[in-house]
Design a protein around this motif. Structure first.
Motif, PDB file in Angstrom:
ATOM      1  N   ASP A   1     -21.341  29.208  11.385  1.00 15.99           N
ATOM      2  CA  ASP A   1     -22.816  29.591  11.606  1.00 15.99           C
ATOM      3  C   ASP A   1     -23.471  29.843  10.211  1.00 15.99           C
ATOM      4  O   ASP A   1     -24.472  29.472   9.906  1.00 15.99           O
ATOM      5  N   TYR A   2     -22.653  30.894   9.368  1.00 22.31           N
ATOM      6  CA  TYR A   2     -23.138  31.081   8.121  1.00 22.31           C
ATOM      7  C   TYR A   2     -23.410  29.790   7.256  1.00 22.31           C
ATOM      8  O   TYR A   2     -24.631  29.710   6.642  1.00 22.31           O
ATOM      9  N   SER A   3     -22.448  29.085   7.197  1.00 20.46           N
ATOM     10  CA  SER A   3     -22.693  27.850   6.271  1.00 20.46           C
ATOM     11  C   SER A   3     -23.819  26.829   6.874  1.00 20.46           C
ATOM     12  O   SER A   3     -24.643  26.465   5.912  1.00 20.46           O
ATOM     13  N   GLU A   4     -23.926  26.738   8.099  1.00 20.50           N
ATOM     14  CA  GLU A   4     -25.007  25.933   8.533  1.00 20.50           C
ATOM     15  C   GLU A   4     -26.313  26.540   8.456  1.00 20.50           C
ATOM     16  O   GLU A   4     -27.324  25.731   7.998  1.00 20.50           O
ATOM     17  N   ILE A   5     -26.558  27.820   8.461  1.00 20.27           N
ATOM     18  CA  ILE A   5     -27.486  28.359   8.486  1.00 20.27           C
ATOM     19  C   ILE A   5     -28.308  28.369   6.871  1.00 20.27           C
ATOM     20  O   ILE A   5     -29.128  28.034   6.570  1.00 20.27           O
ATOM     21  N   LYS A   6     -27.204  28.654   5.999  1.00 19.25           N
ATOM     22  CA  LYS A   6     -27.464  28.501   4.595  1.00 19.25           C
ATOM     23  C   LYS A   6     -28.010  27.224   4.389  1.00 19.25           C
ATOM     24  O   LYS A   6     -28.655  27.243   3.165  1.00 19.25           O
ATOM     25  N   ASN A   7     -27.248  26.223   4.743  1.00 12.66           N
ATOM     26  CA  ASN A   7     -27.489  24.773   4.326  1.00 12.66           C
ATOM     27  C   ASN A   7     -29.049  24.350   4.660  1.00 12.66           C
ATOM     28  O   ASN A   7     -29.641  24.024   3.851  1.00 12.66           O
ATOM     29  N   ILE A   8     -29.392  24.918   5.857  1.00 12.76           N
ATOM     30  CA  ILE A   8     -30.851  24.718   6.306  1.00 12.76           C
ATOM     31  C   ILE A   8     -31.813  25.405   5.545  1.00 12.76           C
ATOM     32  O   ILE A   8     -32.778  25.101   5.035  1.00 12.76           O
ATOM     33  N   LEU A   9     -31.558  26.620   4.957  1.00 16.44           N
ATOM     34  CA  LEU A   9     -32.267  27.619   4.362  1.00 16.44           C
ATOM     35  C   LEU A   9     -32.561  27.028   2.938  1.00 16.44           C
ATOM     36  O   LEU A   9     -33.698  27.027   2.311  1.00 16.44           O
ATOM     37  N   ASP A  10     -31.604  26.556   2.276  1.00 13.38           N
ATOM     38  CA  ASP A  10     -31.546  25.922   1.063  1.00 13.38           C
ATOM     39  C   ASP A  10     -31.903  24.793   0.575  1.00 13.38           C
ATOM     40  O   ASP A  10     -32.667  24.291  -0.236  1.00 13.38           O
ATOM     41  N   ASN A  11     -31.926  23.708   1.780  1.00 12.45           N
ATOM     42  CA  ASN A  11     -32.198  22.228   1.913  1.00 12.45           C
ATOM     43  C   ASN A  11     -33.272  21.870   2.694  1.00 12.45           C
ATOM     44  O   ASN A  11     -33.885  20.736   2.494  1.00 12.45           O
ATOM     45  N   HIS A  12     -33.602  22.672   3.875  1.00 11.42           N
ATOM     46  CA  HIS A  12     -34.488  21.904   4.867  1.00 11.42           C
ATOM     47  C   HIS A  12     -35.804  22.913   5.286  1.00 11.42           C
ATOM     48  O   HIS A  12     -36.741  22.516   5.412  1.00 11.42           O
ATOM     49  N   ALA A  13     -35.543  24.271   5.145  1.00 11.18           N
ATOM     50  CA  ALA A  13     -36.606  25.207   5.597  1.00 11.18           C
ATOM     51  C   ALA A  13     -37.755  25.017   4.395  1.00 11.18           C
ATOM     52  O   ALA A  13     -37.410  25.362   3.308  1.00 11.18           O
TER      53      ALA A  13
ATOM     54  N   ARG B   1     -41.458  26.621   5.392  1.00 13.25           N
ATOM     55  CA  ARG B   1     -42.317  27.741   5.954  1.00 13.25           C
ATOM     56  C   ARG B   1     -41.481  28.805   5.477  1.00 13.25           C
ATOM     57  O   ARG B   1     -40.297  29.199   5.945  1.00 13.25           O
ATOM     58  N   GLU B   2     -42.502  29.842   5.090  1.00 16.26           N
ATOM     59  CA  GLU B   2     -41.760  31.161   4.561  1.00 16.26           C
ATOM     60  C   GLU B   2     -41.476  32.036   5.856  1.00 16.26           C
ATOM     61  O   GLU B   2     -40.441  32.634   5.705  1.00 16.26           O
ATOM     62  N   SER B   3     -42.008  31.849   6.995  1.00 12.65           N
ATOM     63  CA  SER B   3     -41.677  32.601   8.142  1.00 12.65           C
ATOM     64  C   SER B   3     -40.167  32.119   8.645  1.00 12.65           C
ATOM     65  O   SER B   3     -39.610  33.172   9.109  1.00 12.65           O
ATOM     66  N   THR B   4     -40.016  30.789   8.457  1.00 11.72           N
ATOM     67  CA  THR B   4     -38.803  30.334   8.872  1.00 11.72           C
ATOM     68  C   THR B   4     -37.681  30.895   7.984  1.00 11.72           C
ATOM     69  O   THR B   4     -36.318  31.230   8.398  1.00 11.72           O
ATOM     70  N   LYS B   5     -38.033  30.857   6.616  1.00 15.67           N
ATOM     71  CA  LYS B   5     -36.866  31.322   5.736  1.00 15.67           C
ATOM     72  C   LYS B   5     -36.688  32.629   6.078  1.00 15.67           C
ATOM     73  O   LYS B   5     -35.618  33.118   5.882  1.00 15.67           O
ATOM     74  N   ARG B   6     -37.627  33.514   6.512  1.00 16.72           N
ATOM     75  CA  ARG B   6     -37.336  34.955   6.645  1.00 16.72           C
ATOM     76  C   ARG B   6     -36.318  35.264   7.783  1.00 16.72           C
ATOM     77  O   ARG B   6     -35.433  35.875   7.498  1.00 16.72           O
ATOM     78  N   LEU B   7     -36.694  34.427   8.807  1.00 17.17           N
ATOM     79  CA  LEU B   7     -35.699  34.374   9.893  1.00 17.17           C
ATOM     80  C   LEU B   7     -34.278  34.035   9.578  1.00 17.17           C
ATOM     81  O   LEU B   7     -33.285  34.671  10.081  1.00 17.17           O
ATOM     82  N   LEU B   8     -34.100  33.005   8.568  1.00 16.52           N
ATOM     83  CA  LEU B   8     -32.834  32.435   8.363  1.00 16.52           C
ATOM     84  C   LEU B   8     -32.227  33.691   7.593  1.00 16.52           C
ATOM     85  O   LEU B   8     -31.066  33.704   7.603  1.00 16.52           O
ATOM     86  N   ARG B   9     -33.013  34.069   6.694  1.00 17.10           N
ATOM     87  CA  ARG B   9     -32.309  35.033   5.754  1.00 17.10           C
ATOM     88  C   ARG B   9     -31.829  36.615   6.412  1.00 17.10           C
ATOM     89  O   ARG B   9     -30.875  36.816   6.149  1.00 17.10           O
ATOM     90  N   THR B  10     -32.430  36.627   7.566  1.00 21.76           N
ATOM     91  CA  THR B  10     -32.219  37.803   8.442  1.00 21.76           C
ATOM     92  C   THR B  10     -30.807  37.592   8.962  1.00 21.76           C
ATOM     93  O   THR B  10     -29.921  38.330   9.269  1.00 21.76           O
TER      94      THR B  10
END
Length: 213
Positions: free
Chosen positions: A12-24, A26-35
């Motif tokens: 889960d960690y690897s998948e979410i980090k990949n989305i955050l780094d390469n696909h997200a 919107r700032e609100s989406t990034k905040r949710l992913l970082r949380t």
């Protein structure tokens, strides 16, 4: 926490980090992913701390003394109630140890139970344990299929009667007659017949007469 759960956390960690780094974007989406990444990191750290926790030394283990037991032709079963174990422990922390064929020890987290000088030898290779919700059951495979009168070996005790103590100054023939009288009084029918026959033969050889009780 089990190892399969730790693997899922890593994925889960690897998948979410990949989305955050390469696909997200919107700032609100990034905040949710970082949380969510922070939460997963905390879980990983907690798991690592538990896995590397210092194993208690022998002196730190808390001994258990209460147990019950029964047996079949092939096994002796030892029952340990988990009510006596005040700290939770994982299945992987249970260790069944056999120092020899007449003793064993089981470690349950920070607790231990030991039995030595078993009534007879056991087959350590075929002995095992099972855990239920309320107890631990240890199956000790008998090396010889026989009924155990007790769980631990004890030497037979001989009762010494002070009256049986020999008098060094006594006449040997008198002591022998006293012994035979006692054997006659305490013996079964076969013993009494044997002794009576001996007395009869002794009388006909003109040896000192012995009065039957």
């Amino acid at each position: 926490m089990s190892e399969p759960l730790m693997v899922n956390i890593e994925l889960d960690y690897s998948e979410i980090k990949n989305i955050l780094d390469n696909h997200a974007s919107r700032e609100s989406t990034k905040r949710l992913l970082r949380t969510e990444l922070s939460r997963l990191e905390a879980l990983k750290k907690s798991f690592t701390n538990k896995a590397t926790k210092t194993i208690p030394t022998e002196a730190e283990l808390i001994p258990l003394s209460n147990f019950a037991w029964d047996q079949t032709d092939k096994f002796v079963k030892i029952y340990l109630s988990l009510d006596d174990v005040k700290e939770p422990f994982e299945d992987h922390s249970i260790k069944l140890i056999f120092p020899d064929e007449s003793s064993f020890r089981i470690v349950l987290g920070r607790y231990k139970f030991t039995l030595t000088k078993l009534h007879e030898k056991i087959n350590t290779q075929e002995s095992y344990f099972k855990r239920t919700k309320s107890k631990i059951v240890i199956y000790l495979k008998k090396k010889r299929e026989a009924n155990w009168s007790n769980i631990q070996y004890s030497k037979p005790t001989t009762v010494y009667d002070e009256k049986d103590k020999e008098d060094p100054d006594a006449d040997p023939s008198t002591a022998l007659m006293s012994l035979m009288k006692k054997m006659y009084q305490e013996g079964d029918d076969e013993m009494k017949r044997t002794i009576a026959k001996s007395w009869y033969e002794a009388q006909h050889k003109k040896e000192p007469e012995i009065d039957l009780p």
